[in-house]
Scaffold this active site. Structure first.
Site, short mmCIF file in Angstrom:
data_model
loop_
_atom_site.label_atom_id
_atom_site.label_comp_id
_atom_site.label_asym_id
_atom_site.label_seq_id
_atom_site.Cartn_x
_atom_site.Cartn_y
_atom_site.Cartn_z
CG ASP A 29 11.00 34.71 -41.39
OD1 ASP A 29 9.94 35.32 -41.65
OD2 ASP A 29 11.92 34.55 -42.24
CG ASN A 77 8.23 43.30 -40.47
OD1 ASN A 77 8.51 42.76 -39.40
ND2 ASN A 77 8.60 42.77 -41.64
C1 IPE Z 1 12.23 39.42 -39.77
O1 IPE Z 1 11.43 38.73 -40.64
C2 IPE Z 1 11.40 40.30 -38.87
C3 IPE Z 1 10.56 39.61 -37.90
C4 IPE Z 1 10.55 38.32 -37.68
C5 IPE Z 1 9.70 40.45 -37.12
P1 IPE Z 1 11.14 39.26 -42.12
O2 IPE Z 1 10.25 38.28 -42.76
O3 IPE Z 1 10.64 40.66 -42.06
O4 IPE Z 1 12.59 39.26 -42.76
P2 IPE Z 1 13.06 39.26 -44.28
O5 IPE Z 1 12.28 40.35 -44.97
O6 IPE Z 1 12.71 37.91 -44.84
O7 IPE Z 1 14.52 39.49 -44.23
C1 IPE Z 2 7.15 36.45 -39.48
O1 IPE Z 2 6.55 35.75 -40.52
C2 IPE Z 2 6.25 37.47 -38.84
C3 IPE Z 2 6.63 38.86 -39.09
C4 IPE Z 2 7.65 39.26 -39.77
C5 IPE Z 2 5.80 39.87 -38.48
P1 IPE Z 2 6.46 36.35 -41.99
O2 IPE Z 2 5.20 37.14 -42.08
O3 IPE Z 2 7.68 37.10 -42.33
O4 IPE Z 2 6.33 35.03 -42.85
P2 IPE Z 2 7.04 34.74 -44.24
O5 IPE Z 2 8.49 34.97 -44.05
O6 IPE Z 2 6.43 35.66 -45.24
O7 IPE Z 2 6.72 33.31 -44.52
MG MG Z 3 9.43 36.56 -43.21
#
Ligand code: IPE
Ligand code: IPE
Ligand code: MG
Length: 253
Positions: A29, A77
């Site tokens: 993340d 997602n």
């Molecule tokens: C969790 O990250 C899912 C992945 C890393 C694929 P998110 O960024 O989607 O999680 P939330 O929305 O902050 O809980």
């Molecule tokens: C994790 O990084 C990747 C996926 C969830 C696919 P994020 O895209 O959630 O990055 P933040 O949390 O918005 O910084």
């Molecule tokens: Mg995220």
């Protein structure tokens, strides 16, 4: 710098090879925030996240970890902007193609968990092909959680079991933890010993709710593109200093 490097190298050396975890699961993340910090588009963060995936995988191979599972795309997602979803899908296809020689070199077996039938057809094709071409490898099993949601996984397992009961092929009394586990996407895999989440968020976000019942949790204050092999080694080292009691008392262990 030199001093720092020596210190980092020693973490790996201090790892007890006889007490290695079997399975590490990671919630990758913070890509979006990393890009934002740099004044770039979110996709730039995802692109750089691939380098961190390589770091984690190389560390896993170096240390001889049997299972590494990466949360790459959740069922939730899908509700991100379509352009970001498309970019992530393209990145998946390109990375799998690009990393194939590495998978062969290190005998890495690629696997996936989640509702992969939801992925665009060409992604499914590349994923299927990668899994097929690496299925006889006996090194680290790299599992990609794609369109993965733990609640969906638990529900679909429950429905399949209920169906078997309804059809008279299964008695309710026969449903135990082992049978239930065998109906999850992670069938045949050991439960994670370690769960790592980067980005400073301290939540699970629908990841392996059943499987992490006794995992040791690590919430790292770094963003995913900043993740290096040293972070993985450090988590393994810290894990080895923790006492896993599984409900027992310290004296009983
Ligand atoms: C969790 O990250 C899912 C992945 C890393 C694929 P998110 O960024 O989607 O999680 P939330 O929305 O902050 O809980
Ligand atoms: C994790 O990084 C990747 C996926 C969830 C696919 P994020 O895209 O959630 O990055 P933040 O949390 O918005 O910084
Ligand atoms: Mg995220």
């Amino acid at each position: 710098m030199v001093e720092k490097l020596c210190l980092q190298m020693s973490v790996k050396e201090q790892i007890d090879q006889s007490k290695l975890p079997e399975h590490i699961a990671i919630i990758m993340d913070g890509n979006g925030r990393w890009a934002k910090e740099k004044g770039e588009m979110r996709v730039f963060g995802h692109q750089n996240g691939v380098t961190a995936v390589r770091e984690a995988l190389e560390a896993a191979v170096e240390i001889g970890l049997p299972y590494l599972t990466l949360y790459a795309f959740s069922t939730e997602n899908w509700s991100r902007p379509q352009s970001e979803v498309n970019a992530l899908m393209e990145l998946l296809v390109n990375s799998l193609n690009q990393e194939l020689p590495t998978f062969h070199k290190h005998r890495i077996r690629v696997n996936s968990i989640g509702r992969t039938a939801d992925l665009p057809e060409h992604c499914q094709g590349t994923l299927r092909q990668t899994i097929e071409e690496t299925k006889h490898h006996t090194g680290c099993t790299l599992t990609l959680a794609l369109s993965y949601g733990s609640r969906e996984e638990i529900l679909s397992a429950t429905k399949r079991l209920a169906e078997q009961v309804q059809q008279g092929h299964l008695q309710i009394q026969e449903i135990d933890e082992k049978l239930f586990s065998a109906h999850l996407y992670t069938e045949g895999m050991p439960d994670p010993d370690i769960l790592i989440r980067t980005s400073g968020e301290e939540r699970i976000s629908n990841y392996m709710l059943w499987q992490i019942a006794y995992a040791e949790l690590f919430f790292l204050p770094i963003l995913w593109p900043e993740f290096t092999r040293e972070h993985l080694f450090q988590c393994i080292y810290d894990y080895q200093t923790r006492e896993r009691r599984f409900g027992k008392t310290s004296e009983q262990l």
